[in-house]
Write a protein that holds these residues in place. Structure first.
Motif, PDB file in Angstrom:
ATOM      1  N   ILE A 245     -28.081   1.206  30.153  1.00 54.20           N
ATOM      2  CA  ILE A 245     -28.873   0.615  29.078  1.00 54.20           C
ATOM      3  C   ILE A 245     -28.263  -0.714  28.650  1.00 54.20           C
ATOM      4  CG2 ILE A 245     -29.674   0.928  26.697  1.00 54.20           C
ATOM      5  CD1 ILE A 245     -29.671   3.973  27.362  1.00 54.20           C
ATOM      6  N   ASN A 246     -26.930  -0.719  28.545  1.00 53.31           N
ATOM      7  CA  ASN A 246     -26.225  -1.924  28.141  1.00 53.31           C
ATOM      8  C   ASN A 246     -24.765  -1.776  28.548  1.00 53.31           C
ATOM      9  OD1 ASN A 246     -25.856  -4.435  27.081  1.00 53.31           O
ATOM     10  ND2 ASN A 246     -26.108  -3.841  24.940  1.00 53.31           N
ATOM     11  N   ALA A 247     -24.088  -2.881  28.805  1.00 53.95           N
ATOM     12  CA  ALA A 247     -22.666  -2.838  29.152  1.00 53.95           C
ATOM     13  C   ALA A 247     -22.005  -4.136  28.715  1.00 53.95           C
ATOM     14  CB  ALA A 247     -22.490  -2.638  30.655  1.00 53.95           C
ATOM     15  N   ASP A 248     -20.722  -4.045  28.375  1.00 55.31           N
ATOM     16  CA  ASP A 248     -19.967  -5.240  27.999  1.00 55.31           C
ATOM     17  C   ASP A 248     -19.757  -6.154  29.196  1.00 55.31           C
ATOM     18  OD1 ASP A 248     -19.743  -4.318  25.389  1.00 55.31           O
ATOM     19  OD2 ASP A 248     -17.819  -3.348  25.761  1.00 55.31           O
ATOM     20  N   LYS A 249     -19.677  -5.554  30.391  1.00 54.02           N
ATOM     21  CA  LYS A 249     -19.395  -6.314  31.605  1.00 54.02           C
ATOM     22  C   LYS A 249     -20.285  -5.782  32.726  1.00 54.02           C
ATOM     23  CE  LYS A 249     -15.683  -7.226  34.841  1.00 54.02           C
ATOM     24  NZ  LYS A 249     -14.355  -6.833  35.276  1.00 54.02           N
ATOM     25  N   GLU A 250     -20.863  -6.681  33.497  1.00 50.39           N
ATOM     26  CA  GLU A 250     -21.662  -6.286  34.649  1.00 50.39           C
ATOM     27  C   GLU A 250     -21.080  -6.934  35.896  1.00 50.39           C
ATOM     28  OE1 GLU A 250     -26.094  -5.758  33.972  1.00 50.39           O
ATOM     29  OE2 GLU A 250     -25.595  -7.248  32.444  1.00 50.39           O
ATOM     30  N   PRO A 251     -21.166  -6.302  37.045  1.00 52.32           N
ATOM     31  CA  PRO A 251     -21.776  -4.991  37.230  1.00 52.32           C
ATOM     32  C   PRO A 251     -20.902  -3.890  36.641  1.00 52.32           C
ATOM     33  CG  PRO A 251     -20.768  -5.672  39.280  1.00 52.32           C
ATOM     34  CD  PRO A 251     -20.626  -6.826  38.317  1.00 52.32           C
ATOM     35  N   PHE A 252     -21.544  -2.793  36.282  1.00 52.93           N
ATOM     36  CA  PHE A 252     -20.877  -1.606  35.760  1.00 52.93           C
ATOM     37  C   PHE A 252     -20.700  -0.645  36.932  1.00 52.93           C
ATOM     38  CE2 PHE A 252     -20.803   2.585  33.790  1.00 52.93           C
ATOM     39  CZ  PHE A 252     -19.878   2.389  32.773  1.00 52.93           C
ATOM     40  N   ASN A 253     -19.445  -0.405  37.316  1.00 51.04           N
ATOM     41  CA  ASN A 253     -19.183   0.445  38.472  1.00 51.04           C
ATOM     42  C   ASN A 253     -19.151   1.914  38.070  1.00 51.04           C
ATOM     43  OD1 ASN A 253     -16.853   1.910  40.263  1.00 51.04           O
ATOM     44  ND2 ASN A 253     -18.154   0.547  41.464  1.00 51.04           N
ATOM     45  N   VAL A 254     -19.875   2.726  38.820  1.00 48.54           N
ATOM     46  CA  VAL A 254     -19.885   4.178  38.656  1.00 48.54           C
ATOM     47  C   VAL A 254     -19.451   4.778  39.978  1.00 48.54           C
ATOM     48  CG1 VAL A 254     -21.319   6.210  38.235  1.00 48.54           C
ATOM     49  CG2 VAL A 254     -21.791   4.087  37.017  1.00 48.54           C
ATOM     50  N   ASN A 255     -18.418   5.614  39.956  1.00 54.44           N
ATOM     51  CA  ASN A 255     -18.025   6.280  41.191  1.00 54.44           C
ATOM     52  C   ASN A 255     -17.348   7.609  40.910  1.00 54.44           C
ATOM     53  OD1 ASN A 255     -14.953   6.044  41.566  1.00 54.44           O
ATOM     54  ND2 ASN A 255     -15.523   3.962  40.998  1.00 54.44           N
ATOM     55  N   TYR A 256     -17.312   8.447  41.930  1.00 56.18           N
ATOM     56  CA  TYR A 256     -16.816   9.812  41.776  1.00 56.18           C
ATOM     57  C   TYR A 256     -15.343   9.871  41.400  1.00 56.18           C
ATOM     58  CZ  TYR A 256     -15.424   9.193  46.693  1.00 56.18           C
ATOM     59  OH  TYR A 256     -14.880   8.724  47.868  1.00 56.18           O
ATOM     60  N   HIS A 257     -14.590   8.813  41.611  1.00 57.05           N
ATOM     61  CA  HIS A 257     -13.179   8.807  41.211  1.00 57.05           C
ATOM     62  C   HIS A 257     -13.008   8.833  39.697  1.00 57.05           C
ATOM     63  CE1 HIS A 257     -11.613   8.278  45.228  1.00 57.05           C
ATOM     64  NE2 HIS A 257     -12.475   7.293  45.421  1.00 57.05           N
ATOM     65  N   ASP A 258     -14.056   8.485  38.970  1.00 56.14           N
ATOM     66  CA  ASP A 258     -13.994   8.469  37.506  1.00 56.14           C
ATOM     67  C   ASP A 258     -14.280   9.828  36.880  1.00 56.14           C
ATOM     68  OD1 ASP A 258     -13.433   5.741  37.550  1.00 56.14           O
ATOM     69  OD2 ASP A 258     -15.549   5.196  37.442  1.00 56.14           O
TER      70      ASP A 258
END
Length: 111
Positions: free
Chosen positions: A34-47
């Protein structure tokens, strides 16, 4: 960021069977940025981590994750769904946490 969670799909056959007393839990997460302070916003299974009922984080085991694996860069308005896999104790119903120990951590209950 919106998230949804699905679980308990069968793990692909090309992975080794879990050790005695353990089980694999496969989970699919849906993200919409929806919104992020920084783009790109990384999403990965390590998180993501599986945490036992006793509060102990399980160590990550290297397994083949089915497509699409949970790994992408998102921009505002973008969405993605992907899989991750956890190796946990057979009789445990762990919780899954994203971004553990951060101010924006999110916990998911497994049913």
């Amino acid at each position: 960021m919106n998230t949804r969670f699905h679980k308990n799909q069968p793990i692909p056959d090309y992975n080794d069977p879990p050790p005695a007393g353990k089980k694999y839990v496969m989970a699919k997460f849906y993200f919409k940025l929806i919104n992020a302070d920084k783009e790109p916003f990384n999403v990965n299974y390590h998180d993501f981590e599986a945490v036992s009922k006793k509060g102990v984080a399980y160590s990550n085991k290297s397994v083949v994750i089915p497509d699409p694996e949970l790994w992408t860069d998102l921009y505002k308005g973008g969405s993605f769904a992907g899989w991750t896999v956890f190796l946990v104790d057979q009789n445990d119903e762990p919780k899954i946490v994203w971004n553990r120990k951060a101010t924006d951590e999110i916990w998911f209950k497994m049913k």
